[in-house]
Structure formats: C-alpha cells, structure tokens
Write a protein that holds these residues in place. Structure first.
Motif, PDB file in Angstrom:
ATOM      1  N   CYS A  92      -5.441   7.243  -1.717  1.00  0.00           N
ATOM      2  CA  CYS A  92      -5.344   5.960  -1.655  1.00  0.00           C
ATOM      3  C   CYS A  92      -4.630   5.107  -3.264  1.00  0.00           C
ATOM      4  N   THR A 121      -3.989   7.550   4.191  1.00  0.00           N
ATOM      5  CA  THR A 121      -4.553   7.140   5.128  1.00  0.00           C
ATOM      6  C   THR A 121      -4.840   7.548   6.500  1.00  0.00           C
ATOM      7  N   TYR A 132     -14.246   0.730   6.024  1.00  0.00           N
ATOM      8  CA  TYR A 132     -13.804  -0.699   7.117  1.00  0.00           C
ATOM      9  C   TYR A 132     -14.815  -0.157   8.289  1.00  0.00           C
ATOM     10  N   TYR A 154      -3.413  -0.773  -8.662  1.00  0.00           N
ATOM     11  CA  TYR A 154      -3.012  -2.753  -8.458  1.00  0.00           C
ATOM     12  C   TYR A 154      -2.769  -3.033 -10.051  1.00  0.00           C
ATOM     13  N   LEU A 180      -1.857  -7.128  -2.226  1.00  0.00           N
ATOM     14  CA  LEU A 180      -2.861  -6.917  -1.096  1.00  0.00           C
ATOM     15  C   LEU A 180      -2.213  -7.553   0.275  1.00  0.00           C
ATOM     16  N   ALA A 181      -1.398  -7.907   0.720  1.00  0.00           N
ATOM     17  CA  ALA A 181      -1.073  -8.102   1.358  1.00  0.00           C
ATOM     18  C   ALA A 181       0.043  -6.774   1.977  1.00  0.00           C
ATOM     19  N   CYS A 183      -1.060  -4.105   0.653  1.00  0.00           N
ATOM     20  CA  CYS A 183      -1.149  -3.090   1.021  1.00  0.00           C
ATOM     21  C   CYS A 183      -2.444  -2.645   2.341  1.00  0.00           C
ATOM     22  N   SER A 184      -2.893  -4.391   2.630  1.00  0.00           N
ATOM     23  CA  SER A 184      -3.564  -4.268   3.312  1.00  0.00           C
ATOM     24  C   SER A 184      -3.004  -4.163   5.442  1.00  0.00           C
ATOM     25  N   LEU A 185      -2.606  -3.596   5.073  1.00  0.00           N
ATOM     26  CA  LEU A 185      -1.737  -2.795   6.345  1.00  0.00           C
ATOM     27  C   LEU A 185      -1.874  -1.734   6.893  1.00  0.00           C
ATOM     28  N   GLY A 187      -5.219  -0.347   6.088  1.00  0.00           N
ATOM     29  CA  GLY A 187      -6.234  -1.167   6.010  1.00  0.00           C
ATOM     30  C   GLY A 187      -6.799  -1.741   7.749  1.00  0.00           C
ATOM     31  N   PHE A 188      -5.798  -1.885   8.477  1.00  0.00           N
ATOM     32  CA  PHE A 188      -6.393  -2.359   9.101  1.00  0.00           C
ATOM     33  C   PHE A 188      -5.955  -1.456  10.921  1.00  0.00           C
TER      34      PHE A 188
END
Length: 224
Positions: A92, A121, A132, A154, A180-181, A183-185, A187-188
């Motif tokens: 990742c 991921t 997580y 980053y 961050l926003a 790449c947070s996708l 993560g969920f």
C-alpha cells in the motif's frame, strides 16, 4: 515541486520490518513454503476469531503439525500477526514508487497511486484489515516501522497533488487533508467489504478510484 525525476527507492520490507526470533537462521525455498503454510492457516483463524481468541495451539492443530514446527519459523502469534500485516503495508505505502524519470503528468501518477493503494488493500484481504480491526496488538517497533512507510507514501503524494493543482488538473484547498481524505476510502473497506459480493474486486477498485478522484477534485480525465 514534483517528483517526476526523483522518485525515491522502495523501502526494504526486510530491513524496515522488526525481525523476529524464530529458530530459523537461513531461508530456503522449502522453508519459505512451510512459512507460507503457517501464515495462510493463521490468516483464516485471525480473520474468523480475532487475535485474542486465536492461540498457537489452534494454529498448530489447523496445520496438523507440532508446536516446535511452528516455533522454528515464528517466535509467537504476535510475530505471525505482524508479518501478515506488514505485507499489505508495504504494497500500500509503496504505491507511488514510480520509476525515476516517469514523464507522465502528476495527476496521472496520483490517480494510479491511489488505485494501486486500493487494489493492494483488496488483494491482501483479510490481512490488510487487521490493523484497522485490532490496532492494539502491535509492538511499538512495528508501529514505528509502519509509520515510516506511511510517511514515505505521503511525502510523495502531497507534492504530486500540489503539482497537479498547479497544472490545472486538480481542484482542492488543503493538501494534507485532501491526501488523507482520498486515501481513507480503502481504510473503511474493513467494515463492509466481503469477497464474492455483487461487484467483483476489479469493479470495487474502479468505483473507489472514481470516488477518490472526486475527493482530489479531478478536473480532466487523466490519460491512462
């Protein structure tokens, strides 16, 4: 400032990863196969039961071997858990490690890097979701190594975003928040993704990449 001709080398997964204390000293093709057997069995148990409810005895039973066999390769179940988590972390967080001199526009690199991150991921499901689900498991040394990888990612992404904004390809305000926003996708994913769902893995990757392109304010389709 872009990174078109000065992309950093991919960090070494072996050197950055805190080393374990299993009795194995020299890896061979045969021992690598046995390590993979242990890791695959442990993956299924950790995913189904969680870290706390999985024991080395259960891993041994799932393999049909003896405890000394497993302890030859791994110090304990925490080391197994960290090894399983480290592989997706490397894939990742090196998603933006393009070849030096890559002539493409910054926006193309950003989109491909985010797509690689999402794909890695999903490819590493379920091990990619372990951090997580159970972040309390890891040793401080492991957390420090993972943070180093994340900073590497980053440190490449933010300048590329700014270059793409100067090119007129992206429209956003705060660079770090946007990075961050977007790449947070992936993560969920741990809270809802299941293999074998209505969408194929490739379709999920494509859909999340499209959503990420909106987060970064893509103005024109980047040529692929």
């Amino acid at each position: 400032m872009g990174i078109t001709s000065a992309t950093r080398h991919k960090p070494s997964a072996r050197s950055d990863m805190p080393q374990g204390t299993g009795r194995q000293r020299t890896a061979t093709q045969g021992t690598d196969v046995q390590r993979e057997r242990i890791l695959q069995a442990a993956t299924q148990l950790f995913a189904a039961q969680g870290y706390a409810n999985t024991t080395m005895a259960q891993i041994v039973r799932a393999l049909g071997v003896t405890k000394p066999f497993v302890y030859y390769y791994f110090r304990d179940k925490q080391e197994i858990f960290e090894v399983l988590s480290w592989r997706p972390a490397v894939d990742c967080f090196t998603a933006l490690d393009f070849a030096a001199g890559d002539p493409r526009r910054a926006s193309e690199k950003v989109l491909e890097g985010i797509e690689r991150l999402i794909r890695a991921t999903i490819t590493h499901h379920p091990a990619a979701f372990f951090p997580y689900r159970e972040p309390q498991v890891y040793r401080p040394e492991y957390i420090a190594a993972q943070k180093k990888l994340a900073h590497h990612f980053y440190d490449l992404l933010c300048p590329l975003l700014e270059e793409a904004r100067r090119d007129g390809d992206l429209d956003f305000n705060e660079t770090k928040i946007t990075a961050l926003a977007a790449c947070s996708l992936p993560g969920f994913l741990f809270s809802w993704y299941q293999p074998g769902g209505r969408l194929s893995p490739d379709e999920v990757v494509a859909e999340l990449t499209r959503l990420a392109s909106r987060v970064i304010g893509l103005r024109v389709p980047a040529a692929r």
